[in-house]
Design a protein around this motif. Structure first.
Motif, mmCIF file in Angstrom:
data_model
loop_
_atom_site.group_PDB
_atom_site.id
_atom_site.type_symbol
_atom_site.label_atom_id
_atom_site.label_comp_id
_atom_site.label_asym_id
_atom_site.label_seq_id
_atom_site.Cartn_x
_atom_site.Cartn_y
_atom_site.Cartn_z
ATOM 1 N N LYS A 107 2.314 1.732 -3.446
ATOM 2 C CA LYS A 107 1.279 2.193 -4.371
ATOM 3 C C LYS A 107 1.015 3.681 -4.168
ATOM 4 O O LYS A 107 0.903 4.437 -5.133
ATOM 5 N N GLN A 108 0.929 4.111 -2.912
ATOM 6 C CA GLN A 108 0.688 5.529 -2.625
ATOM 7 C C GLN A 108 1.832 6.394 -3.132
ATOM 8 O O GLN A 108 1.610 7.477 -3.682
ATOM 9 N N GLU A 117 1.493 6.630 -6.914
ATOM 10 C CA GLU A 117 0.389 7.515 -7.279
ATOM 11 C C GLU A 117 0.754 8.977 -7.054
ATOM 12 O O GLU A 117 0.438 9.844 -7.878
ATOM 13 N N ALA A 118 1.451 9.270 -5.972
ATOM 14 C CA ALA A 118 1.882 10.642 -5.694
ATOM 15 C C ALA A 118 2.862 11.123 -6.755
ATOM 16 O O ALA A 118 2.799 12.282 -7.194
ATOM 17 N N GLY A 133 0.822 -1.206 0.000
ATOM 18 C CA GLY A 133 0.000 0.000 0.000
ATOM 19 C C GLY A 133 0.853 1.251 0.000
ATOM 20 O O GLY A 133 0.553 2.226 -0.694
ATOM 21 N N SER A 134 1.944 1.239 0.769
ATOM 22 C CA SER A 134 2.857 2.389 0.805
ATOM 23 C C SER A 134 3.510 2.612 -0.551
ATOM 24 O O SER A 134 3.655 3.746 -1.007
ATOM 25 N N ARG A 149 0.946 11.880 -10.017
ATOM 26 C CA ARG A 149 0.057 13.046 -9.916
ATOM 27 C C ARG A 149 0.810 14.357 -10.154
ATOM 28 O O ARG A 149 0.243 15.323 -10.585
#
Length: 64
Positions: free
Chosen positions: A54-55, A58-59, A51-52, A62
């Protein structure tokens, strides 16, 4: 094998989802619970790590 010699220790079989539990002793069931709880913790740790990652990805995307 002499009278005082111990029987060879049984190898613990891994837990299989859906297996018949009626043949297991209370001690074996308790061992399975400990095993499964530690496996859940290991899976949750891996899930958190993914999850980390992936975040972070994504950051990064963006910002572009």
């Amino acid at each position: 094998m002499g009278i005082l010699e111990e029987e060879p220790a049984r190898k613990a079989r891994p837990h299989e989802i859906g297996q018949d539990l009626s043949l297991l002793s209370v001690a074996e069931l308790e061992e399975r619970i400990v095993l499964l709880r530690s496996e859940i913790a290991r899976i949750e740790t891996e899930l958190g790590a993914k999850g980390s990652t992936k975040q972070a990805a994504e950051a990064l995307f963006r910002r572009i």
